[in-house]
Design a protein around this motif. Sequence first.
Motif, PDB file in Angstrom:
ATOM      1  N   ASP A 172       0.830  -1.204   0.000  1.00 37.00           N
ATOM      2  CA  ASP A 172       0.000   0.000   0.000  1.00 37.00           C
ATOM      3  C   ASP A 172       0.867   1.258   0.000  1.00 37.00           C
ATOM      4  OD1 ASP A 172       0.815  -0.691   2.649  1.00 37.00           O
ATOM      5  OD2 ASP A 172      -0.682   0.672   3.482  1.00 37.00           O
ATOM      6  N   VAL A 173       0.260   2.354  -0.418  1.00 34.43           N
ATOM      7  CA  VAL A 173       0.938   3.654  -0.453  1.00 34.43           C
ATOM      8  C   VAL A 173       0.000   4.712   0.110  1.00 34.43           C
ATOM      9  CG1 VAL A 173       2.344   3.041  -2.462  1.00 34.43           C
ATOM     10  CG2 VAL A 173       0.141   4.194  -2.809  1.00 34.43           C
ATOM     11  N   VAL A 174       0.572   5.852   0.467  1.00 29.10           N
ATOM     12  CA  VAL A 174      -0.250   6.976   0.915  1.00 29.10           C
ATOM     13  C   VAL A 174      -0.849   7.675  -0.305  1.00 29.10           C
ATOM     14  CG1 VAL A 174       1.059   7.297   3.045  1.00 29.10           C
ATOM     15  CG2 VAL A 174       1.710   8.564   0.976  1.00 29.10           C
ATOM     16  N   PRO A 175      -1.905   8.484  -0.105  1.00 29.04           N
ATOM     17  CA  PRO A 175      -2.511   9.190  -1.240  1.00 29.04           C
ATOM     18  C   PRO A 175      -1.534  10.171  -1.896  1.00 29.04           C
ATOM     19  CG  PRO A 175      -4.006   9.166   0.640  1.00 29.04           C
ATOM     20  CD  PRO A 175      -2.687   8.658   1.135  1.00 29.04           C
ATOM     21  N   ALA A 176      -1.828  10.516  -3.143  1.00 26.64           N
ATOM     22  CA  ALA A 176      -1.040  11.495  -3.884  1.00 26.64           C
ATOM     23  C   ALA A 176      -1.975  12.366  -4.713  1.00 26.64           C
ATOM     24  CB  ALA A 176      -0.033  10.797  -4.792  1.00 26.64           C
ATOM     25  N   ASP A 177      -1.704  13.677  -4.756  1.00 30.84           N
ATOM     26  CA  ASP A 177      -2.480  14.623  -5.552  1.00 30.84           C
ATOM     27  C   ASP A 177      -1.744  14.832  -6.871  1.00 30.84           C
ATOM     28  OD1 ASP A 177      -3.779  16.757  -6.728  1.00 30.84           O
ATOM     29  OD2 ASP A 177      -3.790  18.015  -4.927  1.00 30.84           O
ATOM     30  N   ALA A 178      -2.295  14.304  -7.950  1.00 35.09           N
ATOM     31  CA  ALA A 178      -1.624  14.338  -9.249  1.00 35.09           C
ATOM     32  C   ALA A 178      -1.322  15.761  -9.716  1.00 35.09           C
ATOM     33  CB  ALA A 178      -2.472  13.613 -10.297  1.00 35.09           C
ATOM     34  N   SER A 179      -2.130  16.735  -9.287  1.00 37.62           N
ATOM     35  CA  SER A 179      -1.921  18.115  -9.740  1.00 37.62           C
ATOM     36  C   SER A 179      -0.613  18.708  -9.221  1.00 37.62           C
ATOM     37  CB  SER A 179      -3.097  18.995  -9.294  1.00 37.62           C
ATOM     38  OG  SER A 179      -3.124  19.150  -7.881  1.00 37.62           O
ATOM     39  N   GLU A 180      -0.033  18.099  -8.188  1.00 38.97           N
ATOM     40  CA  GLU A 180       1.197  18.620  -7.595  1.00 38.97           C
ATOM     41  C   GLU A 180       2.455  17.996  -8.204  1.00 38.97           C
ATOM     42  OE1 GLU A 180      -0.488  19.498  -3.075  1.00 38.97           O
ATOM     43  OE2 GLU A 180       0.572  17.621  -3.493  1.00 38.97           O
ATOM     44  N   TRP A 181       2.289  16.961  -9.012  1.00 39.66           N
ATOM     45  CA  TRP A 181       3.432  16.171  -9.472  1.00 39.66           C
ATOM     46  C   TRP A 181       3.897  16.581 -10.870  1.00 39.66           C
ATOM     47  CZ3 TRP A 181       5.153  10.980  -7.606  1.00 39.66           C
ATOM     48  CH2 TRP A 181       4.768  10.744  -6.277  1.00 39.66           C
ATOM     49  N   SER A 182       5.188  16.350 -11.147  1.00 35.55           N
ATOM     50  CA  SER A 182       5.721  16.557 -12.498  1.00 35.55           C
ATOM     51  C   SER A 182       5.269  15.469 -13.448  1.00 35.55           C
ATOM     52  CB  SER A 182       7.258  16.569 -12.451  1.00 35.55           C
ATOM     53  OG  SER A 182       7.728  17.598 -11.617  1.00 35.55           O
ATOM     54  N   VAL A 183       5.069  14.251 -12.930  1.00 32.59           N
ATOM     55  CA  VAL A 183       4.518  13.135 -13.701  1.00 32.59           C
ATOM     56  C   VAL A 183       3.330  12.605 -12.907  1.00 32.59           C
ATOM     57  CG1 VAL A 183       6.791  12.542 -14.636  1.00 32.59           C
ATOM     58  CG2 VAL A 183       5.964  11.388 -12.579  1.00 32.59           C
ATOM     59  N   HIS A 184       2.479  11.824 -13.563  1.00 35.59           N
ATOM     60  CA  HIS A 184       1.357  11.261 -12.814  1.00 35.59           C
ATOM     61  C   HIS A 184       1.892  10.300 -11.756  1.00 35.59           C
ATOM     62  CE1 HIS A 184      -2.327   9.166 -11.775  1.00 35.59           C
ATOM     63  NE2 HIS A 184      -2.989  10.174 -12.341  1.00 35.59           N
ATOM     64  N   PRO A 185       1.408  10.405 -10.513  1.00 33.62           N
ATOM     65  CA  PRO A 185       1.978   9.590  -9.428  1.00 33.62           C
ATOM     66  C   PRO A 185       1.795   8.092  -9.600  1.00 33.62           C
ATOM     67  CG  PRO A 185       0.028  10.797  -8.681  1.00 33.62           C
ATOM     68  CD  PRO A 185       0.396  11.349 -10.010  1.00 33.62           C
ATOM     69  N   PHE A 186       0.904   7.663 -10.503  1.00 35.92           N
ATOM     70  CA  PHE A 186       0.729   6.226 -10.726  1.00 35.92           C
ATOM     71  C   PHE A 186       1.089   5.846 -12.164  1.00 35.92           C
ATOM     72  CE2 PHE A 186      -2.107   7.304  -7.188  1.00 35.92           C
ATOM     73  CZ  PHE A 186      -1.531   6.495  -6.215  1.00 35.92           C
ATOM     74  N   SER A 187       1.997   6.625 -12.737  1.00 35.13           N
ATOM     75  CA  SER A 187       2.454   6.341 -14.099  1.00 35.13           C
ATOM     76  C   SER A 187       3.578   5.312 -14.120  1.00 35.13           C
ATOM     77  CB  SER A 187       2.943   7.622 -14.768  1.00 35.13           C
ATOM     78  OG  SER A 187       4.115   8.105 -14.120  1.00 35.13           O
ATOM     79  N   GLY A 188       4.372   5.237 -13.036  1.00 32.70           N
ATOM     80  CA  GLY A 188       5.553   4.381 -13.063  1.00 32.70           C
ATOM     81  C   GLY A 188       6.544   4.800 -14.136  1.00 32.70           C
ATOM     82  N   ALA A 189       6.557   6.093 -14.447  1.00 31.99           N
ATOM     83  CA  ALA A 189       7.406   6.591 -15.532  1.00 31.99           C
ATOM     84  C   ALA A 189       8.881   6.295 -15.254  1.00 31.99           C
ATOM     85  CB  ALA A 189       7.206   8.093 -15.696  1.00 31.99           C
ATOM     86  N   VAL A 190       9.594   5.885 -16.305  1.00 31.53           N
ATOM     87  CA  VAL A 190      11.037   5.681 -16.221  1.00 31.53           C
ATOM     88  C   VAL A 190      11.674   6.748 -17.103  1.00 31.53           C
ATOM     89  CG1 VAL A 190      12.952   4.086 -16.550  1.00 31.53           C
ATOM     90  CG2 VAL A 190      10.699   3.205 -15.896  1.00 31.53           C
ATOM     91  N   GLN A 191      12.228   7.768 -16.464  1.00 35.47           N
ATOM     92  CA  GLN A 191      12.808   8.872 -17.220  1.00 35.47           C
ATOM     93  C   GLN A 191      13.856   9.592 -16.370  1.00 35.47           C
ATOM     94  OE1 GLN A 191       8.975  10.949 -17.800  1.00 35.47           O
ATOM     95  NE2 GLN A 191       9.741  12.632 -16.517  1.00 35.47           N
ATOM     96  N   ASP A 192      14.803  10.214 -17.057  1.00 33.99           N
ATOM     97  CA  ASP A 192      15.865  10.988 -16.403  1.00 33.99           C
ATOM     98  C   ASP A 192      16.639  10.152 -15.380  1.00 33.99           C
ATOM     99  OD1 ASP A 192      14.960  13.259 -17.821  1.00 33.99           O
ATOM    100  OD2 ASP A 192      13.486  13.686 -16.263  1.00 33.99           O
ATOM    101  N   GLY A 193      16.721   8.842 -15.618  1.00 36.23           N
ATOM    102  CA  GLY A 193      17.488   7.983 -14.737  1.00 36.23           C
ATOM    103  C   GLY A 193      16.771   7.556 -13.477  1.00 36.23           C
ATOM    104  N   TYR A 194      15.460   7.817 -13.399  1.00 31.80           N
ATOM    105  CA  TYR A 194      14.677   7.480 -12.215  1.00 31.80           C
ATOM    106  C   TYR A 194      13.418   6.718 -12.600  1.00 31.80           C
ATOM    107  CZ  TYR A 194      17.349  10.833  -9.340  1.00 31.80           C
ATOM    108  OH  TYR A 194      18.340  11.497  -8.659  1.00 31.80           O
ATOM    109  N   VAL A 195      12.905   5.933 -11.640  1.00 33.30           N
ATOM    110  CA  VAL A 195      11.542   5.414 -11.714  1.00 33.30           C
ATOM    111  C   VAL A 195      10.696   6.290 -10.807  1.00 33.30           C
ATOM    112  CG1 VAL A 195      10.030   3.436 -11.377  1.00 33.30           C
ATOM    113  CG2 VAL A 195      12.411   3.064 -12.047  1.00 33.30           C
ATOM    114  N   TRP A 196       9.628   6.871 -11.388  1.00 36.63           N
ATOM    115  CA  TRP A 196       8.825   7.867 -10.697  1.00 36.63           C
ATOM    116  C   TRP A 196       7.478   7.288 -10.271  1.00 36.63           C
ATOM    117  CZ3 TRP A 196      10.065  13.406 -10.857  1.00 36.63           C
ATOM    118  CH2 TRP A 196      11.271  13.700 -11.535  1.00 36.63           C
ATOM    119  N   GLY A 197       6.983   7.771  -9.149  1.00 39.55           N
ATOM    120  CA  GLY A 197       5.615   7.450  -8.763  1.00 39.55           C
ATOM    121  C   GLY A 197       5.462   7.213  -7.279  1.00 39.55           C
ATOM    122  N   ARG A 198       4.202   7.263  -6.843  1.00 41.35           N
ATOM    123  CA  ARG A 198       3.914   7.022  -5.436  1.00 41.35           C
ATOM    124  C   ARG A 198       4.298   5.589  -5.069  1.00 41.35           C
ATOM    125  NH1 ARG A 198       4.315  10.199  -2.468  1.00 41.35           N
ATOM    126  NH2 ARG A 198       2.420  11.428  -2.154  1.00 41.35           N
TER     127      ARG A 198
END
Length: 443
Positions: free
Chosen positions: A93-119
Amino acid sequence: MSNLDDGAGLRLAQDEVVSLASELIRIDTTNTGDPATVVGERAAAEWVAEKLGEVGYETTYVESGAKGRGNVVARLAGADPSRGALLVHGHLDVVPADASEWSVHPFSGAVQDGYVWGRGAVDMKDMVAMTLAVARRFKRDGVVPPRDLVFAFLADEEAGGQFGAKWLVDNRPELFEGVTEAISEVGGFSITLKDDVRAYLVETAEKGIRWLKLRVRGTAGHGSMIHHDNAVAKLAAAVTKLGQHRFPVILTPSVREFLAGVSEITGLEFPEDDLEGSIGKLGALSRMIGATLRDTANPTMLSAGYKANVIPSVAEATVDCRILPGREEAFDRELAELLGPDVEREWLGLPPVETTFDGALVDAMTASITAEDPGAKVLPYMLSGGTDAKSFQELGIRNFGFAPLKLPADLDFSGLFHGVDERVPVDALQFGVRVLDRFLRNS
């Protein structure tokens, strides 16, 4: 113990850890604390079970007394069944995330700029992915660890584990039969202290949690009248007094050993008559370490009334209390003296955790880190938050935080927990796989 070298199987584990982390982040497992609005835990648990089943594990899926609160446990037999087993656990489980505050969508699992992003990237789907990658590699390649390994993937850690670790400990303890030691989150990560010298912090202690409800009663009435028994006013006074209070500074063994290690590496001094001031020398890490010097009681929620012109008879506040090991009774006395008899108190509590920084398991942690990062130092520390270790210690299990990550010197790692733009470096995940692989083959 397997004699297999770090060959193709380990390379495959390093390759797949990134996709595992990304896929898992894309499963929204938000835990609001309200069972009616929790999502995704079952889907994540079933996904984990599928990944383990693909390589031949037999898994146990348990919904812990509530629909959808999924947990998965698997065991890998070791060479010496007479030895105590090692538990490797992580929460889904994870804590909530407000997508409007993020550079990428918090549940995108984006792999970019050398990082895996997301809540969940650092809390703690990174460790879940590393554990899965190594567990799958062991099964594929026939690696037999020195002792049994128990892998547990759990629900509800972010709300105290009532539907996860705590429920399993109370209702399914046989799943952890023979386990004597455990590793999990918020430890094994690096901080850069001086001249590119990294220290890896292993969590050996964590503060207790008490989610405290304060309740004050008064006399209900019309808002236009004069009132001398106003519950809202009395509660506000109590909360203000609590919010301004400072509990005494206590230097626990874990914090003392951490500061001594930092002093040895850097030459910095941490005089006991100015601990809080000197902790500031640690930069971003000072927030985490500073919170382990004293108990805290932070008001977080207020609730009272139902209409603007009605004085309510009851007012309530929620307070997040974090208590040092050995301080529970003293904390209770101090709180009672501070608030007085007219403020009712009730709470959900989880105990502190503390162990010593010694023994064969610590030696294996240190060896696995320094094999990948020669010259690194390994130090104990206390976590100001809490983990599922609080539940597993009820089974007599010795707990450590060891989710190894080699991090950039300028990354504010502690600020990413429950923060905006949570992310984990790709190369840190791959480093963690190599360290965990070596550690689990030699522990």
